[in-house]
Design a protein around this motif. Structure first.
Motif, mmCIF file in Angstrom:
data_model
loop_
_atom_site.group_PDB
_atom_site.id
_atom_site.type_symbol
_atom_site.label_atom_id
_atom_site.label_comp_id
_atom_site.label_asym_id
_atom_site.label_seq_id
_atom_site.Cartn_x
_atom_site.Cartn_y
_atom_site.Cartn_z
ATOM 1 N N ALA A 147 76.830 17.159 -18.525
ATOM 2 C CA ALA A 147 77.657 18.252 -18.960
ATOM 3 C C ALA A 147 77.634 17.962 -20.635
ATOM 4 N N LEU A 148 77.359 16.774 -20.928
ATOM 5 C CA LEU A 148 77.617 16.292 -22.539
ATOM 6 C C LEU A 148 76.124 16.871 -23.148
ATOM 7 N N LEU A 149 74.936 16.896 -22.615
ATOM 8 C CA LEU A 149 73.698 16.912 -23.249
ATOM 9 C C LEU A 149 73.756 18.404 -23.864
ATOM 10 N N PRO A 150 74.161 19.521 -23.260
ATOM 11 C CA PRO A 150 74.154 20.776 -24.021
ATOM 12 C C PRO A 150 75.149 20.587 -25.415
ATOM 13 N N LYS A 151 76.083 19.851 -25.391
ATOM 14 C CA LYS A 151 76.951 19.746 -26.471
ATOM 15 C C LYS A 151 76.009 18.672 -27.615
ATOM 16 N N LEU A 152 75.484 17.797 -27.096
ATOM 17 C CA LEU A 152 74.659 16.906 -28.140
ATOM 18 C C LEU A 152 73.487 17.815 -28.740
ATOM 19 N N GLU A 153 73.136 18.614 -27.962
ATOM 20 C CA GLU A 153 71.975 19.566 -28.440
ATOM 21 C C GLU A 153 72.572 20.440 -29.641
ATOM 22 N N GLU A 154 73.424 21.021 -29.222
ATOM 23 C CA GLU A 154 74.436 21.719 -30.126
ATOM 24 C C GLU A 154 74.594 21.220 -31.587
ATOM 25 N N LEU A 155 74.918 19.938 -31.437
ATOM 26 C CA LEU A 155 75.116 18.927 -32.787
ATOM 27 C C LEU A 155 73.784 18.629 -33.521
ATOM 28 N N GLY A 156 72.768 18.861 -32.646
ATOM 29 C CA GLY A 156 71.322 18.549 -33.393
ATOM 30 C C GLY A 156 71.089 17.032 -33.022
ATOM 31 N N LEU A 157 71.991 16.257 -32.284
ATOM 32 C CA LEU A 157 71.448 14.697 -32.021
ATOM 33 C C LEU A 157 70.288 14.637 -31.278
ATOM 34 N N LEU A 158 70.080 15.467 -30.186
ATOM 35 C CA LEU A 158 68.999 15.167 -29.641
ATOM 36 C C LEU A 158 67.381 15.501 -30.289
ATOM 37 N N SER A 159 67.351 16.591 -30.996
ATOM 38 C CA SER A 159 66.371 16.991 -31.997
ATOM 39 C C SER A 159 66.419 15.736 -32.980
ATOM 40 N N LEU A 160 67.361 15.018 -33.561
ATOM 41 C CA LEU A 160 67.215 14.022 -34.415
ATOM 42 C C LEU A 160 66.471 12.991 -33.796
ATOM 43 N N VAL A 161 66.922 12.615 -32.442
ATOM 44 C CA VAL A 161 66.449 11.386 -31.723
ATOM 45 C C VAL A 161 64.736 11.745 -31.682
ATOM 46 N N ALA A 162 64.420 12.988 -31.152
ATOM 47 C CA ALA A 162 63.300 13.253 -31.060
ATOM 48 C C ALA A 162 62.135 13.150 -32.168
ATOM 49 N N ASN A 163 62.958 13.405 -33.554
ATOM 50 C CA ASN A 163 62.019 13.562 -34.722
ATOM 51 C C ASN A 163 61.968 12.315 -35.369
ATOM 52 N N ASN A 164 62.589 11.261 -34.682
ATOM 53 C CA ASN A 164 62.779 10.165 -35.301
ATOM 54 C C ASN A 164 62.399 8.850 -34.337
ATOM 55 N N GLN A 165 61.381 9.112 -33.609
ATOM 56 C CA GLN A 165 61.282 8.379 -32.150
ATOM 57 C C GLN A 165 60.732 6.952 -32.810
ATOM 58 N N GLN A 166 59.606 6.977 -33.891
ATOM 59 C CA GLN A 166 59.349 5.720 -34.402
ATOM 60 C C GLN A 166 60.058 4.799 -34.945
ATOM 61 N N LEU A 167 61.207 5.602 -35.474
ATOM 62 C CA LEU A 167 62.270 4.707 -36.419
ATOM 63 C C LEU A 167 63.143 3.952 -35.392
ATOM 64 N N LEU A 168 63.537 4.728 -34.360
ATOM 65 C CA LEU A 168 64.246 4.343 -33.322
ATOM 66 C C LEU A 168 63.785 3.259 -32.536
ATOM 67 N N ILE A 169 62.532 3.558 -32.151
ATOM 68 C CA ILE A 169 61.795 2.613 -31.189
ATOM 69 C C ILE A 169 61.643 1.156 -32.035
ATOM 70 N N ASN A 170 61.019 1.095 -33.413
ATOM 71 C CA ASN A 170 60.846 0.032 -33.980
ATOM 72 C C ASN A 170 62.002 -0.628 -34.850
ATOM 73 N N GLY A 171 63.069 0.103 -34.939
ATOM 74 C CA GLY A 171 64.063 -0.130 -35.959
ATOM 75 C C GLY A 171 65.281 -0.382 -35.083
ATOM 76 N N VAL A 172 65.975 0.476 -34.360
ATOM 77 C CA VAL A 172 66.987 0.410 -33.380
ATOM 78 C C VAL A 172 66.993 -0.483 -32.147
ATOM 79 N N ALA A 173 65.912 0.128 -31.697
ATOM 80 C CA ALA A 173 65.887 -0.618 -30.178
ATOM 81 C C ALA A 173 65.702 -2.184 -30.228
ATOM 82 N N PRO A 174 64.885 -2.752 -31.266
ATOM 83 C CA PRO A 174 64.738 -4.247 -31.042
ATOM 84 C C PRO A 174 66.215 -4.832 -31.245
#
Length: 253
Positions: A147-174
């Motif tokens: 149920a939280l997924l639609p709310k996260l999409e409304e806040l634009g968090l899912l789009s933010l993650v999708a548009n910054n995959q390279q940064l998240l994978i190589n910067g935050v994930a390690p």
């Protein structure tokens, strides 16, 4: 002439005549030297004035020419389309070309998240610590997570993650994956306490950073403010801890 005059004139008259001759000779010499001295003086004054108003000497060093390969939107700069091969023009083309030259390049290399999770045994440690069951006790069930997924999409968090995959994978994930063996026991203990533990962690991290700023402490050897350096870790930790505490508190309600 003086000898002839001295033979015919008496001695006193001869002295007077000699004195007059010397006076005329001196006068002629002075009259001849005066224009020369005036000429030399004028030439010296002209040279001094010319040197006073002459421009400062400039360096004769030749600077190497600098070619611009990006115009950054400026009209006066060179056009990169004219001096850059089409195969490497633009970031996407350049990355594609680098992959064709060396598939194992640093430019396009991605952090192997799943491989490192398996190597570190994070799934086994998560099960051993009972983190999933503790999340359910705090109100985070699978239905609520969906149920939280639609709310996260409304806040634009899912789009933010999708548009910054390279940064998240190589910067935050390690940082998250490599630090997980140390963080999982702490998170498990905080979940046993509840939202209050996360609020306490946020207060502690924020208070420590504020203390470092107020005390004016500096990092040894580099002289940078300790509050600014530690804030790179403490400020995100404060925000995440406070956010988790608020989320868990709302789930229980």
């Amino acid at each position: 002439a003086v000898a002839l005059v001295s033979c015919r004139l008496p001695f006193p008259i001869f002295l007077i005549s000699l004195s007059r001759s010397r006076h005329r000779l001196t006068t002629n010499l002075n009259s001849t030297m005066a224009p020369l001295s005036t000429l030399f003086t004028s030439a010296a004054l002209l040279a001094t004035g010319a040197s006073a108003f002459s421009p400062a000497s400039q360096s004769t060093a030749v600077r190497p020419a600098t070619n611009l390969y990006e115009n950054f939107g400026f009209d006066f700069a060179e056009d990169q389309v004219e001096n850059t091969p089409q195969i490497i023009l633009g970031e996407a083309n350049y990355k594609k070309w680098v992959n064709s030259v060396d598939p194992d390049n640093m430019l396009n290399r991605q952090y192997a998240v799943l491989t490192r999770v398996r190597e570190l045994g994070l799934l086994e440690k998560t099960a051993e610590l009972g983190i999933l069951s503790k999340l359910e006790k705090n109100g985070l069930t699978l239905e609520k997570a969906e149920a939280l997924l639609p709310k996260l999409e409304e806040l634009g968090l899912l789009s933010l993650v999708a548009n910054n995959q390279q940064l998240l994978i190589n910067g935050v994930a390690p940082l998250a994956v490599e630090g997980a063996p140390l963080l999982l026991p702490v998170v498990a203990g905080a979940l046993d306490v509840g939202p209050a533990a996360f609020f306490l962690a946020a207060a502690g991290a924020g208070g420590l950073d504020a203390f470092l700023f107020a005390s004016g402490a500096e990092v040894p050897f580099i002289g940078l403010p300790a509050g600014a350096v530690a804030g790179l870790l403490l400020i995100p930790l404060t925000v995440v801890s406070a956010g988790v505490g608020v989320a868990l508190g709302s789930l229980k309600d």
